[in-house]
Motif scaffolding. Sequence first.
Motif, mmCIF file in Angstrom:
data_model
loop_
_atom_site.group_PDB
_atom_site.id
_atom_site.type_symbol
_atom_site.label_atom_id
_atom_site.label_comp_id
_atom_site.label_asym_id
_atom_site.label_seq_id
_atom_site.Cartn_x
_atom_site.Cartn_y
_atom_site.Cartn_z
ATOM 1 N N MET A 1 38.681 26.332 49.123
ATOM 2 C CA MET A 1 39.065 27.142 47.979
ATOM 3 C C MET A 1 40.424 27.778 48.265
ATOM 4 S SD MET A 1 36.931 30.258 46.359
ATOM 5 C CE MET A 1 36.625 30.047 44.647
ATOM 6 N N ALA A 2 41.327 27.652 47.353
ATOM 7 C CA ALA A 2 42.685 28.170 47.534
ATOM 8 C C ALA A 2 42.738 29.658 47.210
ATOM 9 C CB ALA A 2 43.642 27.407 46.646
ATOM 10 N N ALA A 3 43.764 30.289 47.697
ATOM 11 C CA ALA A 3 43.960 31.705 47.407
ATOM 12 C C ALA A 3 44.207 31.896 45.915
ATOM 13 C CB ALA A 3 45.147 32.241 48.206
ATOM 14 N N THR A 4 43.783 33.018 45.403
ATOM 15 C CA THR A 4 43.943 33.320 43.994
ATOM 16 C C THR A 4 45.389 33.724 43.719
ATOM 17 O OG1 THR A 4 41.680 34.139 44.011
ATOM 18 C CG2 THR A 4 43.006 34.686 42.115
ATOM 19 N N LYS A 5 45.939 33.203 42.649
ATOM 20 C CA LYS A 5 47.318 33.526 42.294
ATOM 21 C C LYS A 5 47.358 34.866 41.566
ATOM 22 C CE LYS A 5 49.086 28.893 42.149
ATOM 23 N NZ LYS A 5 49.400 28.686 43.490
ATOM 24 N N ILE A 6 48.443 35.589 41.769
ATOM 25 C CA ILE A 6 48.581 36.929 41.200
ATOM 26 C C ILE A 6 48.573 36.894 39.673
ATOM 27 C CG2 ILE A 6 51.096 37.074 41.211
ATOM 28 C CD1 ILE A 6 48.807 39.868 42.361
ATOM 29 N N GLY A 7 49.127 35.843 39.078
ATOM 30 C CA GLY A 7 49.126 35.721 37.625
ATOM 31 C C GLY A 7 47.721 35.582 37.062
ATOM 32 N N ASP A 8 46.867 34.870 37.792
ATOM 33 C CA ASP A 8 45.473 34.727 37.363
ATOM 34 C C ASP A 8 44.747 36.068 37.431
ATOM 35 O OD1 ASP A 8 45.991 32.024 37.101
ATOM 36 O OD2 ASP A 8 45.128 31.507 39.064
ATOM 37 N N ILE A 9 45.075 36.852 38.439
ATOM 38 C CA ILE A 9 44.422 38.154 38.594
ATOM 39 C C ILE A 9 44.879 39.111 37.495
ATOM 40 C CG2 ILE A 9 44.158 40.152 40.110
ATOM 41 C CD1 ILE A 9 44.472 38.218 42.478
ATOM 42 N N ARG A 10 46.175 39.105 37.190
ATOM 43 C CA ARG A 10 46.710 40.000 36.157
ATOM 44 C C ARG A 10 46.116 39.692 34.777
ATOM 45 N NH1 ARG A 10 50.895 43.080 38.048
ATOM 46 N NH2 ARG A 10 52.063 42.221 39.786
ATOM 47 N N ALA A 11 45.698 38.450 34.547
ATOM 48 C CA ALA A 11 45.162 38.051 33.248
ATOM 49 C C ALA A 11 43.727 38.538 33.034
ATOM 50 C CB ALA A 11 45.217 36.536 33.111
ATOM 51 N N LYS A 12 43.090 39.032 34.067
ATOM 52 C CA LYS A 12 41.689 39.445 33.960
ATOM 53 C C LYS A 12 41.572 40.882 33.459
ATOM 54 C CE LYS A 12 39.999 36.384 37.601
ATOM 55 N NZ LYS A 12 39.224 35.495 36.774
ATOM 56 N N SER A 13 40.420 41.171 32.850
ATOM 57 C CA SER A 13 40.150 42.531 32.384
ATOM 58 C C SER A 13 39.690 43.391 33.560
ATOM 59 C CB SER A 13 39.061 42.514 31.313
ATOM 60 O OG SER A 13 37.819 42.161 31.898
ATOM 61 N N ALA A 14 39.564 44.681 33.334
ATOM 62 C CA ALA A 14 39.154 45.608 34.387
ATOM 63 C C ALA A 14 37.751 45.269 34.893
ATOM 64 C CB ALA A 14 39.202 47.038 33.871
ATOM 65 N N ASP A 15 36.842 44.932 33.988
ATOM 66 C CA ASP A 15 35.478 44.574 34.398
ATOM 67 C C ASP A 15 35.483 43.294 35.233
ATOM 68 O OD1 ASP A 15 34.336 46.766 33.162
ATOM 69 O OD2 ASP A 15 33.888 45.678 31.308
ATOM 70 N N GLU A 16 36.292 42.331 34.822
ATOM 71 C CA GLU A 16 36.377 41.088 35.577
ATOM 72 C C GLU A 16 36.956 41.333 36.972
ATOM 73 O OE1 GLU A 16 37.020 37.656 32.188
ATOM 74 O OE2 GLU A 16 38.746 38.890 32.745
ATOM 75 N N LEU A 17 37.934 42.227 37.061
ATOM 76 C CA LEU A 17 38.523 42.549 38.360
ATOM 77 C C LEU A 17 37.505 43.217 39.277
ATOM 78 C CD1 LEU A 17 42.090 43.855 37.457
ATOM 79 C CD2 LEU A 17 41.487 41.715 38.576
ATOM 80 N N ASN A 18 36.727 44.135 38.725
ATOM 81 C CA ASN A 18 35.704 44.802 39.540
ATOM 82 C C ASN A 18 34.647 43.818 40.014
ATOM 83 O OD1 ASN A 18 36.843 47.380 39.523
ATOM 84 N ND2 ASN A 18 35.956 47.823 37.518
ATOM 85 N N THR A 19 34.256 42.897 39.142
ATOM 86 C CA THR A 19 33.289 41.869 39.518
ATOM 87 C C THR A 19 33.872 40.954 40.589
ATOM 88 O OG1 THR A 19 32.340 41.922 37.298
ATOM 89 C CG2 THR A 19 31.850 39.990 38.650
ATOM 90 N N MET A 20 35.133 40.582 40.408
ATOM 91 C CA MET A 20 35.796 39.717 41.382
ATOM 92 C C MET A 20 35.896 40.412 42.740
ATOM 93 S SD MET A 20 39.536 38.035 40.932
ATOM 94 C CE MET A 20 40.143 36.798 42.051
ATOM 95 N N LEU A 21 36.231 41.697 42.735
ATOM 96 C CA LEU A 21 36.333 42.459 43.972
ATOM 97 C C LEU A 21 34.981 42.522 44.685
ATOM 98 C CD1 LEU A 21 38.137 44.167 45.818
ATOM 99 C CD2 LEU A 21 37.557 46.145 44.401
ATOM 100 N N LEU A 22 33.932 42.743 43.931
ATOM 101 C CA LEU A 22 32.590 42.787 44.508
ATOM 102 C C LEU A 22 32.218 41.440 45.127
ATOM 103 C CD1 LEU A 22 30.021 44.472 44.905
ATOM 104 C CD2 LEU A 22 29.237 43.622 42.702
ATOM 105 N N ASP A 23 32.512 40.352 44.419
ATOM 106 C CA ASP A 23 32.217 39.014 44.935
ATOM 107 C C ASP A 23 33.009 38.712 46.204
ATOM 108 O OD1 ASP A 23 30.467 38.614 42.833
ATOM 109 O OD2 ASP A 23 31.906 37.455 41.639
#
Length: 71
Positions: A1-23
């Motif tokens: 699995m490749a590293a996540t690109k910053i543009g992909d992260i910026r496109a996510k909502s706050a809830d998605e970011l929190n879920t991603m951080l937890l994962d």
Amino acid sequence: MAATKIGDIRAKSADELNTMLLDLRKEQFNLRFQRATGQIEALSRIKQVRRDIARVKTIIGERARSAATKA
């Protein structure tokens, strides 16, 4: 699995970011556990996950600071 690109992260909502951080934190725990027991195969994944966590936390912090300055 490749590293996540910053543009992909910026496109996510706050809830998605929190879920991603937890994962990512769960994955980091599992990787550390595997390393401690000698079962890990991809040591480089530890570094990728750590950097992805930093990227997500950076975006969350940027959004919090921008919301604080607007308020």
